[in-house]
Design a protein around this motif. Structure first.
Motif, short mmCIF file in Angstrom:
data_model
loop_
_atom_site.label_atom_id
_atom_site.label_comp_id
_atom_site.label_asym_id
_atom_site.label_seq_id
_atom_site.Cartn_x
_atom_site.Cartn_y
_atom_site.Cartn_z
N VAL A 27 0.82 -1.20 0.00
CA VAL A 27 0.00 0.00 0.00
C VAL A 27 0.86 1.26 0.00
CG1 VAL A 27 -1.99 -1.06 1.09
CG2 VAL A 27 -0.19 -0.10 2.51
N SER A 28 2.15 1.12 -0.24
CA SER A 28 3.04 2.27 -0.16
C SER A 28 3.18 3.00 -1.49
CB SER A 28 4.42 1.83 0.33
OG SER A 28 5.00 0.94 -0.60
N HIS A 29 2.46 2.56 -2.53
CA HIS A 29 2.55 3.25 -3.81
C HIS A 29 1.79 4.56 -3.74
CE1 HIS A 29 3.20 -0.95 -5.57
NE2 HIS A 29 4.34 -0.31 -5.58
N PRO A 30 2.34 5.62 -4.35
CA PRO A 30 1.63 6.89 -4.38
C PRO A 30 0.25 6.74 -5.02
CG PRO A 30 3.90 7.20 -5.02
CD PRO A 30 3.67 5.71 -4.93
N CYS A 31 -0.73 7.39 -4.42
CA CYS A 31 -2.11 7.26 -4.85
C CYS A 31 -2.86 8.55 -4.57
CB CYS A 31 -2.76 6.10 -4.09
SG CYS A 31 -4.50 5.87 -4.42
N ILE A 32 -3.79 8.89 -5.45
CA ILE A 32 -4.67 10.03 -5.24
C ILE A 32 -6.10 9.59 -5.53
CG2 ILE A 32 -2.97 11.83 -5.71
CD1 ILE A 32 -4.16 12.08 -8.53
N ALA A 33 -7.05 10.23 -4.88
CA ALA A 33 -8.46 9.98 -5.15
C ALA A 33 -9.04 11.21 -5.82
CB ALA A 33 -9.20 9.68 -3.85
N ILE A 34 -9.71 10.98 -6.95
CA ILE A 34 -10.35 12.07 -7.69
C ILE A 34 -11.80 11.68 -7.88
CG2 ILE A 34 -10.39 13.39 -9.83
CD1 ILE A 34 -7.41 12.77 -10.11
N GLY A 35 -12.66 12.40 -7.21
CA GLY A 35 -14.07 12.05 -7.27
C GLY A 35 -14.27 10.67 -6.68
N GLU A 40 -3.53 5.12 -8.84
CA GLU A 40 -2.39 4.63 -8.07
C GLU A 40 -1.25 4.24 -8.99
OE1 GLU A 40 -1.29 1.03 -4.94
OE2 GLU A 40 -3.35 1.29 -5.61
N LEU A 41 -0.03 4.59 -8.58
CA LEU A 41 1.15 4.16 -9.32
C LEU A 41 1.42 2.69 -9.01
CD1 LEU A 41 3.84 6.98 -9.08
CD2 LEU A 41 2.56 6.23 -11.05
N THR A 42 1.87 1.98 -10.00
CA THR A 42 2.25 0.59 -9.83
C THR A 42 3.56 0.34 -10.55
OG1 THR A 42 1.59 -1.72 -10.15
CG2 THR A 42 0.87 -0.17 -11.82
N SER A 43 4.35 -0.56 -10.01
CA SER A 43 5.59 -0.94 -10.69
C SER A 43 5.37 -2.15 -11.58
CB SER A 43 6.69 -1.22 -9.67
OG SER A 43 6.27 -2.22 -8.78
N LEU A 44 4.18 -2.73 -11.53
CA LEU A 44 3.82 -3.87 -12.37
C LEU A 44 3.18 -3.33 -13.65
CD1 LEU A 44 2.28 -6.09 -9.57
CD2 LEU A 44 4.60 -6.19 -10.49
N PHE A 45 4.01 -3.02 -14.64
CA PHE A 45 3.54 -2.33 -15.84
C PHE A 45 2.44 -3.07 -16.59
CE2 PHE A 45 7.01 -4.94 -17.26
CZ PHE A 45 6.56 -5.45 -18.47
N TRP A 46 2.42 -4.40 -16.48
CA TRP A 46 1.41 -5.16 -17.22
C TRP A 46 0.03 -5.04 -16.60
CZ3 TRP A 46 5.43 -7.34 -14.51
CH2 TRP A 46 5.09 -8.06 -13.37
N THR A 47 -0.07 -4.56 -15.35
CA THR A 47 -1.38 -4.37 -14.72
C THR A 47 -1.91 -2.96 -14.93
OG1 THR A 47 -0.43 -3.72 -12.60
CG2 THR A 47 -0.85 -6.08 -12.94
N GLN A 51 0.17 3.88 -19.14
CA GLN A 51 1.61 3.99 -18.94
C GLN A 51 2.03 5.38 -19.36
OE1 GLN A 51 3.97 0.81 -20.53
NE2 GLN A 51 2.54 -0.74 -19.84
N VAL A 52 2.86 6.01 -18.55
CA VAL A 52 3.32 7.37 -18.78
C VAL A 52 4.84 7.33 -18.91
CG1 VAL A 52 3.44 9.68 -17.78
CG2 VAL A 52 1.39 8.31 -17.46
N LEU A 98 -4.79 2.12 -12.46
CA LEU A 98 -3.37 1.90 -12.23
C LEU A 98 -2.55 2.58 -13.32
CD1 LEU A 98 -3.39 -1.86 -11.19
CD2 LEU A 98 -3.23 0.14 -9.71
N VAL A 99 -1.50 3.27 -12.89
CA VAL A 99 -0.61 4.00 -13.79
C VAL A 99 0.82 3.54 -13.53
CG1 VAL A 99 0.26 6.29 -14.42
CG2 VAL A 99 -2.13 6.03 -13.74
N ALA A 100 1.55 3.28 -14.61
CA ALA A 100 2.95 2.87 -14.50
C ALA A 100 3.83 3.87 -15.23
CB ALA A 100 3.15 1.48 -15.10
#
Length: 154
Positions: A27-35, A40-47, A51-52, A98-100
């Protein structure tokens, strides 16, 4: 001998399972709630649904994000040194996006971080848990087809 071969083939699988579980359950990945969605950022790019990528060349960028020192001038501000107003706002749910962060551009949004305008977004980051790059990735990943964010919380 057969037992040894089975053991040597199972050990790497168990190690991979433990690593994947700790990565997914973290649960330590950076995350924001919008509406009503979480990003949430993830290091698992396939999930990741998005991707940015980042570039040092403004000509290759599709999105410019300006780092500002004035929270009032920012479109998005991350200041997480205090307690969150919305505990559990970023808990995983079906609407979590999820964003990688990717190493290459291609057809994904490519961000150029700058300290000068013009920019698509202006961000202010004072955080122990978010880097400027992570905050920019979350904003670009959250925007979808929209250019303006309404309200976001940590």
């Amino acid at each position: 001998m057969l037992r040894f071969k089975i053991l040597t083939s199972v050990v790497p699988l168990l190690a991979a399972a433990v690593f994947a579980r700790s990565e997914i359950g973290s649960v330590s990945h950076p995350c924001i709630a919008i509406g009503d969605i979480s990003v949430e950022l993830t290091s698992l790019f396939w999930t990741a649904g998005t991707q940015v990528a980042f570039t040092d060349d403004p000509a290759q960028a599709t999105v410019r994000v300006q780092i500002t020192d004035d929270a009032d001038a920012a479109d998005f501000a991350v200041v997480d040194d205090g307690a969150s107003d919305e505990p559990g706002a970023c808990q995983g749910n079906p609407s979590t996006r999820l964003v990688a962060i990717s190493g290459q551009g291609g057809d994904r949004p490519t961000v150029y971080l700058t300290s000068e305008g013009p920019a698509d977004y202006r961000i202010y980051v004072r955080s122990r848990t978010f880097s400027q790059k992570e905050a920019a990735a979350l904003i670009v990943g959250a925007r979808g087809d929209r250019r303006h964010l309404h309200a976001a919380s940590l």
